[in-house]
Design an enzyme around this catalytic site. Sequence first.
Site, PDB file in Angstrom:
ATOM      1  N   ARG A 295      -1.974  -8.884  -1.929  1.00  0.00           N
ATOM      2  CA  ARG A 295      -3.152  -9.691  -2.243  1.00  0.00           C
ATOM      3  C   ARG A 295      -2.698 -11.049  -2.762  1.00  0.00           C
ATOM      4  O   ARG A 295      -1.678 -11.154  -3.470  1.00  0.00           O
ATOM      5  CB  ARG A 295      -4.008  -9.016  -3.321  1.00  0.00           C
ATOM      6  CG  ARG A 295      -4.829  -7.845  -2.833  1.00  0.00           C
ATOM      7  CD  ARG A 295      -5.968  -8.279  -1.909  1.00  0.00           C
ATOM      8  NE  ARG A 295      -6.775  -7.155  -1.441  1.00  0.00           N
ATOM      9  CZ  ARG A 295      -6.568  -6.506  -0.287  1.00  0.00           C
ATOM     10  NH1 ARG A 295      -5.585  -6.858   0.520  1.00  0.00           N
ATOM     11  NH2 ARG A 295      -7.377  -5.522   0.062  1.00  0.00           N
TER      12      ARG A 295
ATOM     13  N   HIS B 130      -4.059 -13.200   6.739  1.00  0.00           N
ATOM     14  CA  HIS B 130      -4.466 -11.850   6.313  1.00  0.00           C
ATOM     15  C   HIS B 130      -4.603 -10.934   7.540  1.00  0.00           C
ATOM     16  O   HIS B 130      -5.671 -10.370   7.797  1.00  0.00           O
ATOM     17  CB  HIS B 130      -5.779 -11.879   5.523  1.00  0.00           C
ATOM     18  CG  HIS B 130      -5.984 -10.633   4.693  1.00  0.00           C
ATOM     19  ND1 HIS B 130      -6.570 -10.648   3.449  1.00  0.00           N
ATOM     20  CD2 HIS B 130      -5.662  -9.333   4.923  1.00  0.00           C
ATOM     21  CE1 HIS B 130      -6.609  -9.411   2.958  1.00  0.00           C
ATOM     22  NE2 HIS B 130      -6.066  -8.598   3.857  1.00  0.00           N
TER      23      HIS B 130
HETATM   24  P1  NDP Z   1      -1.020   2.807  -2.722  1.00  0.00           P
HETATM   25  O1  NDP Z   1      -2.021   3.000  -3.798  1.00  0.00           O
HETATM   26  O2  NDP Z   1      -0.701   3.950  -1.830  1.00  0.00           O
HETATM   27  O3  NDP Z   1       0.367   2.314  -3.352  1.00  0.00           O
HETATM   28  C1  NDP Z   1       0.408   1.408  -4.393  1.00  0.00           C
HETATM   29  C2  NDP Z   1       1.782   1.442  -5.033  1.00  0.00           C
HETATM   30  O4  NDP Z   1       1.840   0.450  -6.070  1.00  0.00           O
HETATM   31  C3  NDP Z   1       2.092   2.784  -5.691  1.00  0.00           C
HETATM   32  O5  NDP Z   1       3.449   3.116  -5.510  1.00  0.00           O
HETATM   33  C4  NDP Z   1       1.827   2.511  -7.180  1.00  0.00           C
HETATM   34  O6  NDP Z   1       2.586   3.309  -8.072  1.00  0.00           O
HETATM   35  C5  NDP Z   1       2.298   1.074  -7.264  1.00  0.00           C
HETATM   36  N1  NDP Z   1       1.721   0.393  -8.426  1.00  0.00           N
HETATM   37  C6  NDP Z   1       0.426   0.145  -8.710  1.00  0.00           C
HETATM   38  N2  NDP Z   1       0.295  -0.489  -9.899  1.00  0.00           N
HETATM   39  C7  NDP Z   1       1.552  -0.631 -10.378  1.00  0.00           C
HETATM   40  C8  NDP Z   1       2.091  -1.185 -11.566  1.00  0.00           C
HETATM   41  N3  NDP Z   1       1.299  -1.742 -12.519  1.00  0.00           N
HETATM   42  N4  NDP Z   1       3.420  -1.143 -11.748  1.00  0.00           N
HETATM   43  C9  NDP Z   1       4.230  -0.576 -10.812  1.00  0.00           C
HETATM   44  N5  NDP Z   1       3.781  -0.044  -9.649  1.00  0.00           N
HETATM   45  C10 NDP Z   1       2.455  -0.073  -9.450  1.00  0.00           C
HETATM   46  O7  NDP Z   1      -1.514   1.552  -1.876  1.00  0.00           O
HETATM   47  P2  NDP Z   1      -1.224   1.229  -0.338  1.00  0.00           P
HETATM   48  O8  NDP Z   1       0.235   1.341  -0.126  1.00  0.00           O
HETATM   49  O9  NDP Z   1      -2.127   2.000   0.522  1.00  0.00           O
HETATM   50  O10 NDP Z   1      -1.697  -0.312  -0.259  1.00  0.00           O
HETATM   51  C11 NDP Z   1      -1.095  -1.303  -1.067  1.00  0.00           C
HETATM   52  C12 NDP Z   1      -1.869  -2.607  -0.968  1.00  0.00           C
HETATM   53  O11 NDP Z   1      -1.616  -3.257   0.278  1.00  0.00           O
HETATM   54  C13 NDP Z   1      -3.385  -2.492  -1.002  1.00  0.00           C
HETATM   55  O12 NDP Z   1      -3.860  -2.327  -2.317  1.00  0.00           O
HETATM   56  C14 NDP Z   1      -3.819  -3.818  -0.413  1.00  0.00           C
HETATM   57  O13 NDP Z   1      -4.004  -4.767  -1.420  1.00  0.00           O
HETATM   58  C15 NDP Z   1      -2.644  -4.219   0.477  1.00  0.00           C
HETATM   59  N6  NDP Z   1      -3.005  -4.239   1.904  1.00  0.00           N
HETATM   60  C16 NDP Z   1      -2.909  -5.418   2.592  1.00  0.00           C
HETATM   61  C17 NDP Z   1      -3.190  -5.462   3.931  1.00  0.00           C
HETATM   62  C18 NDP Z   1      -3.019  -6.724   4.706  1.00  0.00           C
HETATM   63  O14 NDP Z   1      -3.444  -6.791   5.855  1.00  0.00           O
HETATM   64  N7  NDP Z   1      -2.388  -7.739   4.176  1.00  0.00           N
HETATM   65  C19 NDP Z   1      -3.655  -4.276   4.659  1.00  0.00           C
HETATM   66  C20 NDP Z   1      -3.704  -3.086   3.840  1.00  0.00           C
HETATM   67  C21 NDP Z   1      -3.401  -3.087   2.515  1.00  0.00           C
HETATM   68  P3  NDP Z   1       2.353   4.909  -8.126  1.00  0.00           P
HETATM   69  O15 NDP Z   1       2.858   5.422  -6.802  1.00  0.00           O
HETATM   70  O16 NDP Z   1       3.196   5.350  -9.264  1.00  0.00           O
HETATM   71  O17 NDP Z   1       0.882   5.114  -8.306  1.00  0.00           O
HETATM   72  C1  OXD Z   2      -6.767  -3.802   3.207  1.00  0.00           C
HETATM   73  C2  OXD Z   2      -6.673  -5.112   3.832  1.00  0.00           C
HETATM   74  O1  OXD Z   2      -6.723  -3.704   1.993  1.00  0.00           O
HETATM   75  O2  OXD Z   2      -6.993  -5.229   5.029  1.00  0.00           O
HETATM   76  O3  OXD Z   2      -6.857  -2.805   3.953  1.00  0.00           O
HETATM   77  O4  OXD Z   2      -6.263  -6.069   3.176  1.00  0.00           O
END
Ligand code: NDP
Ligand code: OXD
Length: 312
Positions: free
Chosen positions: A227, A275
């Site tokens: 993000r 994006h």
């Molecule tokens: P998940 O919830 O599966 O994974 C998030 C990871 O971040 C987890 O490992 C979590 O830790 C870790 N995390 C969260 N908060 C913290 C923190 N404060 N400190 C350390 N680690 C932290 O999310 P996804 O992998 O499914 O997606 C990740 C992000 O990708 C989405 O939230 C979105 O913003 C972005 N995205 C962007 C897209 C694009 O087109 N650019 C498309 C899709 C998604 P833990 O495992 O311990 O909970």
């Molecule tokens: C998502 C994205 O969060 O598209 O899936 O950014």
Amino acid sequence: MANGALLFQSIGYPLELWTPHLSRLRPDLDIRTEENPGRADQIHYCIAWKPKPGSLAALPALKVVFSMGAGVDAIVADATYPRHVPLSRVVDPTLSQSMTEYVVMSVLYWHRRMHDLQSLQRLRKWRQIASPRAENVRVGILGFGALGQAAATALQALNYRLSGWSQTPKQAQGVTTFHGREGLEPFLNQADILVCLLPLTPGTRGILDARLFASLPPGACVINAARGGHLVEDDLIRALDSGHLRGATLDVFATEPLPETNPLWVHPKVVVTPHSAAATDPAAFMAHVARTIARVDQGLPPENLVDFARGY
Ligand code: NDP
Ligand code: OXD
């Protein structure tokens, strides 16, 4: 006949790309749009991306909200969100595959000096640039969740040295894992290419700042596909201009679309994409919606639930 309607809300994409998939799976479902929502108390399910604040709170009979994306920051940010209503997000192999492609492409781009090679081509200069072997390139994944782990698996197959940072401890074959605030500094110190795949929460907003960049090895590259709110843009520009960072690939921005006047568009060390790292697949998403509605009808909990206390 399903005993409740489903509302598409503020999705920002043409509905005709989405609704036929759901109608095929659930011809009995009364699908409504924002233009013709009908009675609010008949709506049991809502599909949302960036809903107007307060709009979900105005639906008194909601059973589930479906986020159209993996990231739920725009929904969770609404203080009026009715917290008793489960929020289900996208966790899907098609999304993981798209993100993996984007991450692999971007890692290879910086590792294999594609940016420099393209500059040489523009100058019609025939000059070879050596790159280290992949096993000597350390890729650190900030956010080692569904998308981060999928990308790590693909990068491992290319022999990169992988590490991952998460909130809670993780184990993954061949990946050095770090967690929590105390794990951040040692994680950063050994990341030649940093990939941000964190959710945007109060704990991660602005994490890609001057302090974090200073902890990366000199010549590191940064890829942000999570993000825009994670990145302090001015800090990145300073770290690139000072030569501490070699380059950055950015898919997401604090303001989207990225304004024409934003200096990142023309920065010589930045790659901008709109994006588009990983778009939700309509057929896969609607299969998840239909599956979840069936589960809820049977009294089972929805899949892929967001934890409001964590914010993701
Ligand atoms: P998940 O919830 O599966 O994974 C998030 C990871 O971040 C987890 O490992 C979590 O830790 C870790 N995390 C969260 N908060 C913290 C923190 N404060 N400190 C350390 N680690 C932290 O999310 P996804 O992998 O499914 O997606 C990740 C992000 O990708 C989405 O939230 C979105 O913003 C972005 N995205 C962007 C897209 C694009 O087109 N650019 C498309 C899709 C998604 P833990 O495992 O311990 O909970
Ligand atoms: C998502 C994205 O969060 O598209 O899936 O950014």
